[in-house]
Design a protein around this motif. Sequence first.
Motif, PDB file in Angstrom:
ATOM      1  N   ASP A 144       0.706  -1.144   0.180  1.00  0.00           N
ATOM      2  CA  ASP A 144      -0.015  -0.030  -0.054  1.00  0.00           C
ATOM      3  C   ASP A 144       0.808   1.290  -0.114  1.00  0.00           C
ATOM      4  O   ASP A 144       1.572   1.451   0.976  1.00  0.00           O
ATOM      5  CB  ASP A 144      -0.880   0.012   1.188  1.00  0.00           C
ATOM      6  CG  ASP A 144      -1.882   1.019   1.293  1.00  0.00           C
ATOM      7  OD1 ASP A 144      -1.893   2.070   0.270  1.00  0.00           O
ATOM      8  OD2 ASP A 144      -2.539   1.458   2.319  1.00  0.00           O
ATOM      9  N   VAL A 145       0.920   1.874  -1.251  1.00  0.00           N
ATOM     10  CA  VAL A 145       1.784   3.057  -1.336  1.00  0.00           C
ATOM     11  C   VAL A 145       1.396   4.100  -0.219  1.00  0.00           C
ATOM     12  O   VAL A 145       2.140   4.941   0.111  1.00  0.00           O
ATOM     13  CB  VAL A 145       1.902   3.644  -2.648  1.00  0.00           C
ATOM     14  CG1 VAL A 145       2.633   4.801  -2.829  1.00  0.00           C
ATOM     15  CG2 VAL A 145       2.563   2.586  -3.524  1.00  0.00           C
ATOM     16  N   THR A 146       0.103   4.441  -0.077  1.00  0.00           N
ATOM     17  CA  THR A 146      -0.212   5.399   0.600  1.00  0.00           C
ATOM     18  C   THR A 146       0.080   4.922   2.369  1.00  0.00           C
ATOM     19  O   THR A 146       0.605   6.200   3.077  1.00  0.00           O
ATOM     20  CB  THR A 146      -1.923   5.257   0.925  1.00  0.00           C
ATOM     21  OG1 THR A 146      -2.619   5.598  -0.430  1.00  0.00           O
ATOM     22  CG2 THR A 146      -2.532   6.282   1.990  1.00  0.00           C
ATOM     23  N   SER A 147       0.081   3.952   2.538  1.00  0.00           N
ATOM     24  CA  SER A 147       0.698   3.455   3.831  1.00  0.00           C
ATOM     25  C   SER A 147       2.234   3.929   3.907  1.00  0.00           C
ATOM     26  O   SER A 147       2.496   4.425   4.942  1.00  0.00           O
ATOM     27  CB  SER A 147       0.295   2.022   4.290  1.00  0.00           C
ATOM     28  OG  SER A 147       1.035   1.624   5.390  1.00  0.00           O
ATOM     29  N   LEU A 148       2.831   3.634   2.964  1.00  0.00           N
ATOM     30  CA  LEU A 148       4.111   3.708   2.738  1.00  0.00           C
ATOM     31  C   LEU A 148       4.816   5.248   2.884  1.00  0.00           C
ATOM     32  O   LEU A 148       5.452   5.793   3.886  1.00  0.00           O
ATOM     33  CB  LEU A 148       4.778   3.548   1.274  1.00  0.00           C
ATOM     34  CG  LEU A 148       6.393   3.860   1.208  1.00  0.00           C
ATOM     35  CD1 LEU A 148       7.274   3.250   2.018  1.00  0.00           C
ATOM     36  CD2 LEU A 148       6.660   3.635  -0.256  1.00  0.00           C
ATOM     37  N   ARG A 149       3.782   6.078   2.385  1.00  0.00           N
ATOM     38  CA  ARG A 149       3.989   7.790   2.241  1.00  0.00           C
ATOM     39  C   ARG A 149       3.821   8.238   4.056  1.00  0.00           C
ATOM     40  O   ARG A 149       3.843   9.411   4.233  1.00  0.00           O
ATOM     41  CB  ARG A 149       3.444   8.304   1.400  1.00  0.00           C
ATOM     42  CG  ARG A 149       4.005   7.920  -0.012  1.00  0.00           C
ATOM     43  CD  ARG A 149       3.478   8.489  -1.000  1.00  0.00           C
ATOM     44  NE  ARG A 149       4.002   8.259  -2.394  1.00  0.00           N
ATOM     45  CZ  ARG A 149       3.691   7.896  -3.731  1.00  0.00           C
ATOM     46  NH1 ARG A 149       2.236   8.370  -3.709  1.00  0.00           N
ATOM     47  NH2 ARG A 149       4.364   7.599  -4.372  1.00  0.00           N
TER      48      ARG A 149
END
Length: 277
Positions: A105-110
């Motif tokens: 999950d890229v949103t979680s990464l950011r």
Amino acid sequence: MDTDIQQQPQSNDNSEQGYPAAKKERNDILIECVDLSLYYGDKRALIDVNLDIPRHCIAAFIGPSGCGKSTLLRCMNRLNDLVEGVTIAGTIKIDGVDIYHPNYDVTSLRRNVGMVFQKSNPFPKSIYDNIAYGPRIGGITKKSQLDEIVQRSLHRSALWEEVKDRLDDSALGLSGGQQQRLCIARAIAVEPKVILMDEPCSALDPISTEKIEDLMILLKENYTILVVTHNMQQAARVSDYTVFMLLGKVIEFDLTDNIFQNPSQKETEAYIGGRFG
């Protein structure tokens, strides 16, 4: 291989190069880059980058313009995904999780990897709303919780005493140095594990730069900080580890004192000595 901070830099003679002297247990490593390469179309901009970066430290990335420092930094939160024609090979793991896995999950990464850019970029909102923006996106709506997060973040960014009586004022009315510290406060409001800083002081005067550097040293108690800088004196002042890059390769990665006082690679010695750059 069970060493602590591993690096497999490239060299013209393929000779073995030294690893950082400080020993770290594997569970102290937060970020692992393994054989990381990045391509802009057919152009290879990063070449087989291998780095292990421990938690709660400052790692500075130095090297001449165009060597891949900022490109590598933006791999850590996948901002390069937004660039057309970019492809990536190899892996980056944060806390043991591959951030380039197709299901990640890229949103979680950011949320876990905040970023502060070269030019401060406060939102055209109040000081309060700049800090509360991320937590609100994350689902926090209770004002008492938001108040606590805003105050804590501004304290941690050494800005609270300067703005506590004007939280409803526009963030655009702050000075350049204050705006940059506000951006740091905004980044840490969502409690990331990593803060990326891409030349955060390049547009600031010496007094504001000193405040940001002091702040970075305080923040490493809670976060891992990766900073790109063209200012080698800054790298020497604030960082625990230094990565020297050249033409997309990591030439040397070591304790900062070793890099600046006793570099193991001739290219590093030449750059530190001002013979090119």
